[in-house]
Design a protein around this motif. Structure first.
Motif, PDB file in Angstrom:
ATOM      1  N   ASN A 140       0.808  -1.218   0.000  1.00 34.03           N
ATOM      2  CA  ASN A 140       0.000   0.000   0.000  1.00 34.03           C
ATOM      3  C   ASN A 140       0.847   1.277   0.000  1.00 34.03           C
ATOM      4  OD1 ASN A 140       0.382  -1.040   2.867  1.00 34.03           O
ATOM      5  ND2 ASN A 140      -0.295   1.046   3.294  1.00 34.03           N
ATOM      6  N   VAL A 141       2.118   1.201   0.408  1.00 39.08           N
ATOM      7  CA  VAL A 141       2.948   2.409   0.386  1.00 39.08           C
ATOM      8  C   VAL A 141       3.825   2.497  -0.865  1.00 39.08           C
ATOM      9  CG1 VAL A 141       2.997   2.528   2.906  1.00 39.08           C
ATOM     10  CG2 VAL A 141       4.911   1.473   1.687  1.00 39.08           C
ATOM     11  N   ASP A 142       3.677   1.552  -1.772  1.00 36.75           N
ATOM     12  CA  ASP A 142       4.475   1.567  -2.993  1.00 36.75           C
ATOM     13  C   ASP A 142       3.869   2.477  -4.058  1.00 36.75           C
ATOM     14  OD1 ASP A 142       6.722  -0.164  -2.475  1.00 36.75           O
ATOM     15  OD2 ASP A 142       5.289  -1.819  -2.358  1.00 36.75           O
ATOM     16  N   MET A 143       4.680   2.764  -5.077  1.00 35.08           N
ATOM     17  CA  MET A 143       4.249   3.574  -6.218  1.00 35.08           C
ATOM     18  C   MET A 143       4.384   2.715  -7.474  1.00 35.08           C
ATOM     19  SD  MET A 143       5.969   7.260  -5.159  1.00 35.08           S
ATOM     20  CE  MET A 143       5.181   8.143  -6.520  1.00 35.08           C
ATOM     21  N   PRO A 144       3.322   1.984  -7.853  1.00 34.65           N
ATOM     22  CA  PRO A 144       3.395   1.044  -8.973  1.00 34.65           C
ATOM     23  C   PRO A 144       3.877   1.662 -10.288  1.00 34.65           C
ATOM     24  CG  PRO A 144       1.398   0.671  -7.725  1.00 34.65           C
ATOM     25  CD  PRO A 144       2.009   1.921  -7.170  1.00 34.65           C
ATOM     26  N   SER A 145       3.572   2.940 -10.514  1.00 36.65           N
ATOM     27  CA  SER A 145       3.946   3.564 -11.779  1.00 36.65           C
ATOM     28  C   SER A 145       5.452   3.597 -11.991  1.00 36.65           C
ATOM     29  CB  SER A 145       3.382   4.985 -11.859  1.00 36.65           C
ATOM     30  OG  SER A 145       3.945   5.805 -10.837  1.00 36.65           O
ATOM     31  N   LEU A 146       6.224   3.521 -10.909  1.00 36.89           N
ATOM     32  CA  LEU A 146       7.683   3.571 -11.022  1.00 36.89           C
ATOM     33  C   LEU A 146       8.328   2.197 -11.190  1.00 36.89           C
ATOM     34  CD1 LEU A 146       8.624   6.247  -8.314  1.00 36.89           C
ATOM     35  CD2 LEU A 146       8.178   6.578 -10.754  1.00 36.89           C
ATOM     36  N   TRP A 147       7.608   1.143 -10.854  1.00 36.52           N
ATOM     37  CA  TRP A 147       8.226  -0.188 -10.845  1.00 36.52           C
ATOM     38  C   TRP A 147       8.804  -0.609 -12.198  1.00 36.52           C
ATOM     39  CZ3 TRP A 147       6.700  -4.605  -7.122  1.00 36.52           C
ATOM     40  CH2 TRP A 147       6.616  -4.109  -5.817  1.00 36.52           C
ATOM     41  N   PRO A 148       8.146  -0.325 -13.330  1.00 35.31           N
ATOM     42  CA  PRO A 148       8.743  -0.754 -14.609  1.00 35.31           C
ATOM     43  C   PRO A 148      10.125  -0.158 -14.870  1.00 35.31           C
ATOM     44  CG  PRO A 148       6.439  -0.185 -14.911  1.00 35.31           C
ATOM     45  CD  PRO A 148       6.811   0.254 -13.520  1.00 35.31           C
ATOM     46  N   GLU A 149      10.434   0.968 -14.277  1.00 37.65           N
ATOM     47  CA  GLU A 149      11.743   1.582 -14.481  1.00 37.65           C
ATOM     48  C   GLU A 149      12.850   0.865 -13.712  1.00 37.65           C
ATOM     49  OE1 GLU A 149      12.037   5.854 -14.214  1.00 37.65           O
ATOM     50  OE2 GLU A 149       9.845   6.032 -14.288  1.00 37.65           O
ATOM     51  N   TYR A 150      12.482   0.148 -12.654  1.00 34.50           N
ATOM     52  CA  TYR A 150      13.499  -0.426 -11.771  1.00 34.50           C
ATOM     53  C   TYR A 150      13.515  -1.959 -11.764  1.00 34.50           C
ATOM     54  CZ  TYR A 150      13.965   4.335 -10.150  1.00 34.50           C
ATOM     55  OH  TYR A 150      14.182   5.692 -10.115  1.00 34.50           O
ATOM     56  N   ALA A 151      12.438  -2.588 -12.192  1.00 32.61           N
ATOM     57  CA  ALA A 151      12.390  -4.051 -12.205  1.00 32.61           C
ATOM     58  C   ALA A 151      13.306  -4.586 -13.311  1.00 32.61           C
ATOM     59  CB  ALA A 151      10.959  -4.533 -12.426  1.00 32.61           C
ATOM     60  N   ARG A 152      14.325  -5.326 -12.927  1.00 32.74           N
ATOM     61  CA  ARG A 152      15.307  -5.856 -13.865  1.00 32.74           C
ATOM     62  C   ARG A 152      14.831  -7.191 -14.436  1.00 32.74           C
ATOM     63  NH1 ARG A 152      21.149  -4.838 -10.885  1.00 32.74           N
ATOM     64  NH2 ARG A 152      20.902  -2.593 -10.520  1.00 32.74           N
ATOM     65  N   PRO A 153      15.477  -7.668 -15.514  1.00 33.09           N
ATOM     66  CA  PRO A 153      15.191  -9.022 -15.982  1.00 33.09           C
ATOM     67  C   PRO A 153      15.410 -10.012 -14.832  1.00 33.09           C
ATOM     68  CG  PRO A 153      16.520  -7.848 -17.594  1.00 33.09           C
ATOM     69  CD  PRO A 153      16.453  -6.961 -16.378  1.00 33.09           C
ATOM     70  N   GLY A 154      14.470 -10.905 -14.673  1.00 30.70           N
ATOM     71  CA  GLY A 154      14.520 -11.837 -13.542  1.00 30.70           C
ATOM     72  C   GLY A 154      13.561 -11.471 -12.433  1.00 30.70           C
ATOM     73  N   THR A 155      13.017 -10.251 -12.463  1.00 38.61           N
ATOM     74  CA  THR A 155      11.993  -9.837 -11.502  1.00 38.61           C
ATOM     75  C   THR A 155      10.661  -9.731 -12.232  1.00 38.61           C
ATOM     76  OG1 THR A 155      13.526  -8.611 -10.087  1.00 38.61           O
ATOM     77  CG2 THR A 155      11.205  -8.031  -9.930  1.00 38.61           C
ATOM     78  N   THR A 156       9.689 -10.529 -11.829  1.00 38.99           N
ATOM     79  CA  THR A 156       8.358 -10.550 -12.441  1.00 38.99           C
ATOM     80  C   THR A 156       7.375  -9.873 -11.499  1.00 38.99           C
ATOM     81  OG1 THR A 156       8.865 -12.646 -13.551  1.00 38.99           O
ATOM     82  CG2 THR A 156       6.544 -12.003 -13.404  1.00 38.99           C
ATOM     83  N   VAL A 157       6.734  -8.808 -11.975  1.00 34.17           N
ATOM     84  CA  VAL A 157       5.765  -8.061 -11.179  1.00 34.17           C
ATOM     85  C   VAL A 157       4.362  -8.538 -11.541  1.00 34.17           C
ATOM     86  CG1 VAL A 157       4.867  -5.787 -10.585  1.00 34.17           C
ATOM     87  CG2 VAL A 157       7.311  -6.077 -11.092  1.00 34.17           C
ATOM     88  N   LEU A 158       3.579  -8.917 -10.534  1.00 31.29           N
ATOM     89  CA  LEU A 158       2.247  -9.476 -10.752  1.00 31.29           C
ATOM     90  C   LEU A 158       1.230  -8.785  -9.856  1.00 31.29           C
ATOM     91  CD1 LEU A 158       4.095 -12.654 -10.361  1.00 31.29           C
ATOM     92  CD2 LEU A 158       2.517 -12.701 -12.264  1.00 31.29           C
ATOM     93  N   ASP A 159       0.043  -8.522 -10.411  1.00 29.96           N
ATOM     94  CA  ASP A 159      -1.041  -7.896  -9.650  1.00 29.96           C
ATOM     95  C   ASP A 159      -2.360  -8.308 -10.298  1.00 29.96           C
ATOM     96  OD1 ASP A 159      -2.430  -6.342  -7.864  1.00 29.96           O
ATOM     97  OD2 ASP A 159      -2.086  -4.453  -8.914  1.00 29.96           O
ATOM     98  N   GLY A 160      -3.107  -9.173  -9.611  1.00 27.05           N
ATOM     99  CA  GLY A 160      -4.298  -9.762 -10.220  1.00 27.05           C
ATOM    100  C   GLY A 160      -3.926 -10.798 -11.268  1.00 27.05           C
ATOM    101  N   GLU A 161      -2.759 -11.428 -11.082  1.00 25.50           N
ATOM    102  CA  GLU A 161      -2.220 -12.369 -12.074  1.00 25.50           C
ATOM    103  C   GLU A 161      -1.665 -13.607 -11.386  1.00 25.50           C
ATOM    104  OE1 GLU A 161      -0.118  -9.617 -15.323  1.00 25.50           O
ATOM    105  OE2 GLU A 161       0.155  -8.908 -13.249  1.00 25.50           O
TER     106      GLU A 161
END
Length: 253
Positions: free
Chosen positions: A112-133
């Motif tokens: 709840n304290v994260d900022m999802p809009s920024l995650w694509p800029e920092y998630a490297r190959p090998g990190t999979t971001v999931l939400d409702g998935e």
């Protein structure tokens, strides 16, 4: 198969670098950002900007559930400053360190304290971001739902109950449900140090009854009254406050 699970990292990059040691994968249930450390008021974006004395006062007001006064204090401090820009700059500094600490593979969802809009800029190959998935890990199907529900705290990633319920429903049949917040069970939602109930999800509780996953894993409640309980066929586990423990919870099968 061995998976390590963390939640509520809140700036603990040093231990996050070691969290995947000996595991086949790491799961992170969110709250990477540290805005204000309730145990050490000198740590976080807020004291960096406004000093420890103001952090002490803000914690005092929030702990007493005097949210309007806390908001008034914040509004006075932020007057004349670009709040969004200052917070984003602090979050970016933390994300650069924390995403670099994730091992491969990591499966992560938002707190709840994260900022999802920024995650694509920092998630490297090998990190999979999931939400409702969903994703398969070692033959088991894991479903992920990020974020929290609306509260007077107004943290960055709070969503309405209907949107959250839709994400839970989208998971369908899973073996493990991974969320940031707990199901709406009083014993799992009560924080014994903050002396308040955090918001849990009724939709998540309904899904646990209907889908009967092997596990429901979550965090959010830092000092829960009950860390673990069985609901029907499902073992519900608060994986712990990683910011203070530095120790991941382990799931093996």
């Amino acid at each position: 198969m061995r998976v390590h699970v963390v939640s509520d990292v809140h700036g603990n990059g040093e231990d996050l670098e070691k969290a995947g040691a000996g595991a086949d994968a790491l799961i992170c249930l969110g709250d990477l950002v540290l805005f204000l450390d309730y145990a050490d008021h000198s740590r976080g974006i807020f004291p960096d900007l406004f000093g420890v004395e103001n952090a002490d006062r803000l914690v005092e007001l929030r702990t007493a559930r005097r949210f309007e006064e806390a908001r008034e204090l914040g509004n006075r401090l932020w007057e004349g400053l670009d709040r969004n820009a200052a917070i984003e700059a602090g979050v970016r500094r933390q994300y650069a360190e924390l995403f670099a600490a994730f091992p491969t593979p990591t499966y992560a969802t938002y707190g709840n304290v994260d900022m999802p809009s920024l995650w694509p800029e920092y998630a490297r190959p090998g990190t999979t971001v999931l939400d409702g998935e969903r994703v398969e890990i070692g033959g088991l199907v894991f479903g992920f739902v990020g974020g929290g529900l609306r509260t007077p705290m107004r943290t960055p990633y709070e969503i309405d109950d209907e949107t959250y319920a839709a994400k839970v429903a989208a998971l369908g049949e899973v073996d493990v449900i991974c969320t940031h917040i707990p199901p709406d069970v009083p014993d799992l939602c009560y924080d014994t140090v903050a002396r308040r109930f955090e918001r849990g999800s009724a939709a998540l509780l309904e899904a646990i009854h209907a889908v009967r996953p092997k596990y429901a894993l979550f965090g959010h409640v830092h000092q829960p009254l009950v860390r673990r309980m069985r609901i029907g066929a499902t073992e519900c586990v608060n994986v712990g406050h990683f910011a203070s423990s530095g120790t991941p919870w382990t799931l093996e099968w």
